[in-house]
Design a protein around this motif. Structure first.
Motif, short mmCIF file in Angstrom:
data_model
loop_
_atom_site.label_atom_id
_atom_site.label_comp_id
_atom_site.label_asym_id
_atom_site.label_seq_id
_atom_site.Cartn_x
_atom_site.Cartn_y
_atom_site.Cartn_z
N SER A 27 1.60 -50.51 -14.06
CA SER A 27 0.67 -50.42 -12.92
C SER A 27 0.61 -49.08 -12.21
O SER A 27 0.42 -49.03 -10.99
CB SER A 27 0.94 -51.53 -11.90
OG SER A 27 0.74 -52.78 -12.53
N PHE A 28 0.74 -48.00 -12.94
CA PHE A 28 0.53 -46.67 -12.36
C PHE A 28 -0.77 -46.10 -12.94
O PHE A 28 -1.12 -46.40 -14.09
CB PHE A 28 1.67 -45.71 -12.73
CG PHE A 28 2.98 -46.03 -12.07
CD1 PHE A 28 3.25 -45.59 -10.78
CD2 PHE A 28 3.94 -46.78 -12.73
CE1 PHE A 28 4.46 -45.90 -10.17
CE2 PHE A 28 5.16 -47.08 -12.13
CZ PHE A 28 5.42 -46.64 -10.85
N TYR A 29 -1.46 -45.28 -12.15
CA TYR A 29 -2.57 -44.49 -12.70
C TYR A 29 -1.93 -43.23 -13.27
O TYR A 29 -0.95 -42.73 -12.71
CB TYR A 29 -3.54 -44.06 -11.60
CG TYR A 29 -4.45 -45.15 -11.11
CD1 TYR A 29 -5.32 -45.81 -11.97
CD2 TYR A 29 -4.46 -45.51 -9.77
CE1 TYR A 29 -6.16 -46.81 -11.51
CE2 TYR A 29 -5.30 -46.50 -9.29
CZ TYR A 29 -6.15 -47.15 -10.17
OH TYR A 29 -6.98 -48.14 -9.71
N CYS A 30 -2.49 -42.70 -14.34
CA CYS A 30 -1.96 -41.47 -14.92
C CYS A 30 -3.05 -40.45 -15.15
O CYS A 30 -4.15 -40.78 -15.59
CB CYS A 30 -1.26 -41.76 -16.25
SG CYS A 30 0.20 -42.78 -16.06
N VAL A 31 -2.72 -39.21 -14.86
CA VAL A 31 -3.57 -38.06 -15.14
C VAL A 31 -2.68 -37.15 -15.98
O VAL A 31 -1.47 -37.07 -15.72
CB VAL A 31 -3.96 -37.34 -13.83
CG1 VAL A 31 -4.85 -36.15 -14.11
CG2 VAL A 31 -4.60 -38.30 -12.86
N ALA A 32 -3.25 -36.46 -16.96
CA ALA A 32 -2.42 -35.61 -17.81
C ALA A 32 -3.00 -34.21 -17.93
O ALA A 32 -4.22 -34.02 -17.91
CB ALA A 32 -2.27 -36.23 -19.19
N CYS A 33 -2.11 -33.24 -18.04
CA CYS A 33 -2.49 -31.85 -18.30
C CYS A 33 -1.62 -31.35 -19.45
O CYS A 33 -0.42 -31.62 -19.47
CB CYS A 33 -2.23 -30.97 -17.08
SG CYS A 33 -3.35 -31.28 -15.71
N LYS A 116 11.79 -47.08 -11.71
CA LYS A 116 12.53 -47.29 -10.45
C LYS A 116 12.34 -46.09 -9.52
O LYS A 116 12.07 -46.23 -8.34
CB LYS A 116 14.01 -47.51 -10.76
CG LYS A 116 14.86 -47.81 -9.55
CD LYS A 116 16.28 -48.14 -9.95
CE LYS A 116 17.15 -48.50 -8.78
NZ LYS A 116 17.64 -47.34 -8.06
N LEU A 117 12.45 -44.89 -10.08
CA LEU A 117 12.29 -43.65 -9.34
C LEU A 117 10.87 -43.55 -8.76
O LEU A 117 10.68 -43.25 -7.58
CB LEU A 117 12.55 -42.48 -10.29
CG LEU A 117 12.51 -41.09 -9.74
CD1 LEU A 117 13.74 -40.86 -8.87
CD2 LEU A 117 12.51 -40.08 -10.88
N LEU A 118 9.86 -43.85 -9.58
CA LEU A 118 8.47 -43.73 -9.15
C LEU A 118 8.08 -44.80 -8.14
O LEU A 118 7.22 -44.57 -7.30
CB LEU A 118 7.53 -43.78 -10.36
CG LEU A 118 7.67 -42.61 -11.33
CD1 LEU A 118 6.78 -42.82 -12.54
CD2 LEU A 118 7.35 -41.28 -10.66
N LYS A 119 8.73 -45.94 -8.19
CA LYS A 119 8.42 -47.01 -7.22
C LYS A 119 8.96 -46.66 -5.83
O LYS A 119 8.56 -47.26 -4.84
CB LYS A 119 8.97 -48.35 -7.69
CG LYS A 119 8.15 -48.85 -8.87
CD LYS A 119 8.28 -50.33 -9.07
CE LYS A 119 7.24 -50.69 -10.11
NZ LYS A 119 7.17 -52.00 -10.55
N GLU A 120 9.88 -45.71 -5.77
CA GLU A 120 10.47 -45.32 -4.49
C GLU A 120 9.59 -44.37 -3.70
O GLU A 120 9.85 -44.13 -2.52
CB GLU A 120 11.86 -44.70 -4.71
CG GLU A 120 12.87 -45.72 -5.17
CD GLU A 120 14.20 -45.10 -5.58
OE1 GLU A 120 14.38 -43.88 -5.42
OE2 GLU A 120 15.06 -45.85 -6.06
N ILE A 121 8.57 -43.82 -4.33
CA ILE A 121 7.72 -42.85 -3.60
C ILE A 121 6.68 -43.55 -2.75
O ILE A 121 6.37 -44.69 -2.93
CB ILE A 121 7.02 -41.85 -4.56
CG1 ILE A 121 6.26 -42.56 -5.65
CG2 ILE A 121 8.00 -40.83 -5.05
CD1 ILE A 121 5.46 -41.66 -6.54
#
Length: 121
Positions: A27-33, A116-121
């Protein structure tokens, strides 16, 4: 809960594909470069980005060069930047953190740890 937008910066399309698929499934949106220069151009805009996964070893401009620039951008000072690297030798984590990364994850990526790390932001 609002979906977080993660910017993936990696010169290897397979890494981008795998990370994107994994994070979107969580359930994250992702953009890539495909490189740091493109990422910096994107980050200079007001586009909503909640975190950056920065590959540290890339041609042209690597993560060690890009992270201090990202952190110097007025609108990105508090942006979570995670160093992602296949370099998992003694001292690599410290080197990434010294460059300004907020966190460090080695490849192959521990998905549970990353989520886990990304859910903390």
């Amino acid at each position: 809960m609002e979906k977080k937008t993660i910017l993936i910066v990696d010169d290897d399309a397979r890494n981008i594909f795998a990370l994107k698929a994994t994070l979107q499934a969580k359930s994250f949106y992702c953009v890539a470069c495909p490189g740091a220069a493109e990422a910096l151009e994107l980050l200079k805009t007001d586009k909503e980005i909640d975190a950056v996964l920065m590959d540290m070893m890339m041609p042209d401009m690597d993560g060690y060069e890009a992270i201090p620039i990202i952190k110097s951008l007025e609108n990105r000072r508090n942006l979570l930047v995670v160093a992602v690297t296949a370099q998992a030798m003694v001292g690599d984590r410290e080197k990434c953190l010294e460059a300004g990364a907020d966190e460090y994850i080695s490849k192959p990526i521990d998905v549970d740890k990353l989520v886990k790390l990304l859910k903390e932001i």
